[in-house]
Scaffold this motif. Sequence first.
Motif, PDB file in Angstrom:
ATOM      1  N   ALA A   1       0.844  -1.191   0.000  1.00  0.00           N
ATOM      2  CA  ALA A   1       0.000   0.000   0.000  1.00  0.00           C
ATOM      3  C   ALA A   1       0.874   1.234   0.000  1.00  0.00           C
ATOM      4  N   ALA A   2       0.600   2.143  -0.910  1.00  0.00           N
ATOM      5  CA  ALA A   2       1.353   3.389  -1.009  1.00  0.00           C
ATOM      6  C   ALA A   2       0.477   4.550  -0.563  1.00  0.00           C
ATOM      7  N   CYS A   3       0.995   5.397   0.303  1.00  0.00           N
ATOM      8  CA  CYS A   3       0.323   6.625   0.713  1.00  0.00           C
ATOM      9  C   CYS A   3      -1.055   6.286   1.303  1.00  0.00           C
ATOM     10  N   GLY A   4      -2.124   6.821   0.742  1.00  0.00           N
ATOM     11  CA  GLY A   4      -3.457   6.552   1.246  1.00  0.00           C
ATOM     12  C   GLY A   4      -3.955   5.151   0.962  1.00  0.00           C
TER      13      GLY A   4
ATOM     14  N   HIS B   1       0.212   8.634   4.632  1.00  0.00           N
ATOM     15  CA  HIS B   1       0.626  10.028   4.545  1.00  0.00           C
ATOM     16  C   HIS B   1       0.304  10.724   5.863  1.00  0.00           C
ATOM     17  N   TRP B   2       1.234  11.545   6.344  1.00  0.00           N
ATOM     18  CA  TRP B   2       1.024  12.190   7.643  1.00  0.00           C
ATOM     19  C   TRP B   2      -0.240  13.041   7.672  1.00  0.00           C
TER      20      TRP B   2
ATOM     21  N   GLU C   1       2.786   7.135  11.716  1.00  0.00           N
ATOM     22  CA  GLU C   1       2.874   8.057  10.592  1.00  0.00           C
ATOM     23  C   GLU C   1       4.262   8.653  10.405  1.00  0.00           C
ATOM     24  N   GLU C   2       5.141   8.503  11.395  1.00  0.00           N
ATOM     25  CA  GLU C   2       6.500   9.006  11.232  1.00  0.00           C
ATOM     26  C   GLU C   2       7.361   8.084  10.362  1.00  0.00           C
ATOM     27  N   ARG C   3       6.883   6.862  10.121  1.00  0.00           N
ATOM     28  CA  ARG C   3       7.661   5.862   9.388  1.00  0.00           C
ATOM     29  C   ARG C   3       7.394   5.935   7.887  1.00  0.00           C
TER      30      ARG C   3
ATOM     31  N   GLY D   1       3.696   8.789   2.823  1.00  0.00           N
ATOM     32  CA  GLY D   1       3.011   9.670   1.893  1.00  0.00           C
ATOM     33  C   GLY D   1       3.751   9.968   0.617  1.00  0.00           C
ATOM     34  N   ALA D   2       2.946  10.323  -0.395  1.00  0.00           N
ATOM     35  CA  ALA D   2       3.429  10.908  -1.654  1.00  0.00           C
ATOM     36  C   ALA D   2       4.558  10.088  -2.256  1.00  0.00           C
TER      37      ALA D   2
END
Length: 357
Positions: free
Chosen positions: A126-129, A148-149, A166-168, A184-185
């Motif tokens: 899974a990427a980002c959202g 994504h944060w 979310e920091e990872r 994220g992104a």
Amino acid sequence: MKPIEPHSAKRPLRVSIVAFPECDPSIMYGIFDTLWIAGANWKSSSNEPTSEVMFAPRLVAAEPGPLRLITGVTIMPQETIDDIEETDYVLVPNVLVDTPETVRALDRRLLNWIVEMHRRGARLLAACGGSIVLAEAGLLEGQPATTHWMYAPLFRSQFPNVELKEERILVQAGAGHSIVCAGGASSWQDLTLFLIARHAGTAEAIRISKIFLYQWHRDGQLPYASMIANADHGDAVVKKCQEYAPLHYQSADIVSELLRLSGLPKRSFDRRFRKATGYSPLEYIQWLRVEEAKQMLEMEDRPIEEIALEVGYSDLASFRRLFRKLAGLTPGEYRRRFRLPANVEAALQAVAPMARA
């Protein structure tokens, strides 16, 4: 969960990239192109590889035919979920969702197919959202994940049983690490390089990173994160404090000032403030100060000592420790990373007179 089979030259690994209408195309095509070239050198005059192709990426949708994405771009998926009975990987790119209603509106056919593919042995990326998709499908219950944060408040409110980090940049979960989430992104690049390294080796991952000029986000997402100051919570007392704080955060006694402004007992104030904003009053002020310092570091050349003093810290060592904790970098490292490069600044200065003419 079936073990990963050693890669065979006879069959590239099948990577099914799921296309939701809520997807944006950049991540989908970035992943597709990166995996398409992994393991192969290509003739400059043709579309034929001169060496082994490692992956077979495919864009997969719920229905055949053109699919209009949320950005207005129309894509043509190569397969539908009815065409695929098994795959080596299911990769979920970013989905642009921002409310509980848009999360619930995700296509249940695709969610159910992802669950079924995982049951049959496919590994999930899974990427980002995209991690929101896996969580909505029930695949991250009791598991760690990242996203994504900016999605963190929504994610936590909707999936409280998922351990969000979310920091990872990369988080592995599930039996046998069968699920990998990326932040994220552009952290989809880390995810794709991770997949290449996993099956083609680190040398190939490094080669691909050089071809595309990708970089590992070694410092995580904290350097890129900004404070999300929730003000749409309905607590008038806390909102009054939020309006006061940005104008007086430099004050050495700002937390006590907020307490007096609220008119509440300390325990009640602390509880209501955290419930409304997600931060304790002290954490909120620390984030405000660091966010202001970030902007100064990005735009100004002043010494770090002056910036620390301006945002409320006379002790430079304390400021450095707090900044590193919240931003993931020292103030000096942050300035070097996010200031415009000298050549870009020079180019902008050169075109400024022409823009005014």
